[in-house]
Design a protein around this motif. Sequence first.
Motif, short mmCIF file in Angstrom:
data_model
loop_
_atom_site.label_atom_id
_atom_site.label_comp_id
_atom_site.label_asym_id
_atom_site.label_seq_id
_atom_site.Cartn_x
_atom_site.Cartn_y
_atom_site.Cartn_z
N GLY A 7 7.85 17.55 6.74
CA GLY A 7 9.21 17.05 6.62
C GLY A 7 10.21 18.19 6.76
O GLY A 7 9.96 19.32 6.34
N TRP A 8 11.36 17.88 7.35
CA TRP A 8 12.39 18.89 7.59
C TRP A 8 13.75 18.24 7.44
O TRP A 8 13.99 17.15 7.97
N ASP A 9 14.64 18.89 6.70
CA ASP A 9 16.01 18.43 6.57
C ASP A 9 16.85 19.21 7.57
O ASP A 9 17.14 20.39 7.35
N PRO A 10 17.27 18.59 8.69
CA PRO A 10 17.97 19.34 9.73
C PRO A 10 19.39 19.74 9.35
O PRO A 10 19.95 20.64 9.96
N VAL A 11 19.96 19.07 8.36
CA VAL A 11 21.31 19.42 7.93
C VAL A 11 21.28 20.58 6.95
O VAL A 11 21.93 21.60 7.15
N ALA A 12 20.47 20.45 5.89
CA ALA A 12 20.35 21.52 4.90
C ALA A 12 19.45 22.64 5.38
O ALA A 12 19.44 23.72 4.79
N MET A 13 18.69 22.40 6.46
CA MET A 13 17.79 23.40 7.04
C MET A 13 16.75 23.86 6.02
O MET A 13 16.64 25.04 5.71
N LYS A 14 15.98 22.91 5.48
CA LYS A 14 14.93 23.26 4.54
C LYS A 14 13.75 22.31 4.71
O LYS A 14 13.90 21.14 5.11
N VAL A 15 12.57 22.82 4.40
CA VAL A 15 11.35 22.03 4.46
C VAL A 15 11.35 21.04 3.30
O VAL A 15 11.71 21.39 2.16
N THR A 16 10.98 19.81 3.58
CA THR A 16 10.99 18.79 2.54
C THR A 16 9.57 18.35 2.16
O THR A 16 9.39 17.37 1.46
N GLY A 17 8.57 19.09 2.62
CA GLY A 17 7.20 18.80 2.22
C GLY A 17 6.53 17.80 3.14
O GLY A 17 7.04 17.43 4.19
N ARG A 18 5.37 17.36 2.70
CA ARG A 18 4.60 16.39 3.49
C ARG A 18 5.30 15.04 3.51
O ARG A 18 5.80 14.58 2.48
N VAL A 19 5.29 14.40 4.67
CA VAL A 19 5.95 13.11 4.82
C VAL A 19 4.92 12.05 5.17
O VAL A 19 4.07 12.25 6.03
N THR A 20 4.97 10.93 4.49
CA THR A 20 4.08 9.82 4.79
C THR A 20 4.68 8.98 5.93
O THR A 20 5.83 8.57 5.85
N VAL A 21 3.89 8.81 6.97
CA VAL A 21 4.38 8.02 8.11
C VAL A 21 4.20 6.55 7.81
O VAL A 21 3.09 6.09 7.50
N SER A 22 5.29 5.79 7.87
CA SER A 22 5.24 4.35 7.55
C SER A 22 4.88 3.55 8.79
O SER A 22 5.06 4.01 9.90
#
Length: 487
Positions: free
Chosen positions: A472-487
């Motif tokens: 996971g990546w926050d393109p606005v805050a420019m930080k990694v958001t960890g593992r993302v579960t794909v729905s």
Amino acid sequence: MTTTRGPGSGQADGKAEATRRSFLKSTAVATALPAVATTALGANVFEIRREGSAAGRPAGPNDRVRIATVGMGIIGFIDTRTALKVPGTELVAVADLYEGRRVHAREAFGDHVKAYVDYREVLARPDVDAVLLCVPDHWHARMSIDAMKAGKAVYCEKPMVQKIPEGREVIAAEEQTKSVFQVGSQFASSLVYEKARELIAAGAIGAINSVEARYNRNTPLGAWRYTIPPDASPETVDWDRFLGSAPKRPFDAERFFRWRNFKDYGTAVAGDLFVHLLTGIHKATGSLGPNRVFGTGGLRYWKDGRDVYDFIMGLLEYPESKEHPAFTLALQCNFEDGGGDGTLFRFVGSDGVLRVNFTELTLDRTGIKEPTREAVLKGYNSVVTFSDAMQKRLAETLKVDPPFVAPRTGAASYPEKFRVPAGYDERYDHFVNFFASVREKTPVYEDATFGLRAAAPALLCNESQATGAVKGWDPVAMKVTGRVTVS
């Protein structure tokens, strides 16, 4: 005429340098990239070019930008030669850790060019206005920050950083020092991607929904198997300085001259080439980046001792933003493409497709086709499975071709092609913009924030490929958001 001097030149020289630097900051030199113009070459074929000259007027002796290049490898020489084509630039120093490259730099550019081993000696020179950093990836952040703190403008080759956390450090240094900092991913200044951005923004392909991009190679040199000089040794190479923050190990000429093949110094295929693709895509769409990244691939062919893969595919999800609708990006880099190398983009929208390569854009506006009455009633459609009575009823209802899709207005004859002039070089345009920013203190085309937003998704592809996890990546805050579960 200004004389080039090294460190410790005295107060008089310092005052002259201060005067010259003040001139550089306050004098506007007309080198900013002009707008894109389009000229018809034939039926549906157009040439795209700059309005006027991108070079600007010749610079006077007091507003020349004096440059130094750190890292005289392949790109170091290419970047230096390109930079020197821009009017008003002068090379005064280079730095490299291999003796043979220091010798060749003076052979190529003249004995007046001072060659150093330690880049810090270059930064200490008061006559150096800008540095080109063409060094292994693990040195990018450290050298960029040191150079900005030394008061130099910086042109740093991509990717901007080797590790994502370094990106915020570079951004902070850029903000604190107010230095001109530009990442050297030339698609950001390319005519081709400026035209792509114009067409996409004008709705030429409708609402964008997906992008496909590839950067393939099919040669040993394309796979980073560069020639190692026979004199490579601890006597001709400053090995310890090369290692820097990387793990300590005995001298290894292959690691020095083929550093991209090793995780300790490079950023693998994604860091080298996905960054170019992401730069072009972000330029064309105005996007800040994806929020979900998945990378997969492996070492398939070049099993030569490298510890990085030679094939990777990336799937990146771009959320809806004020700049664009949500879209999915598919990336590929293959170093063993037996069908030939090549770079290609497909920007896909509801009304058309824009295909892009280094020199040309092709716009095809087929759009979503409206089915005819015949296709609805007798074609590949569920109607043919209904009872005869229902088919007859529908035929009576559907007297004319149905308007399932609103017709496009103002449609022209397609496809259309847009080509750059012969000999066009987007790298040159990128340097033109950089030096205009150095003189005028105007915004660059690819600052540290843009650079991190292009580098981080590529680096996350590496992490995903290594772990199998969606990142996971926050393109606005420019930080990694960890593992993302794909729905």
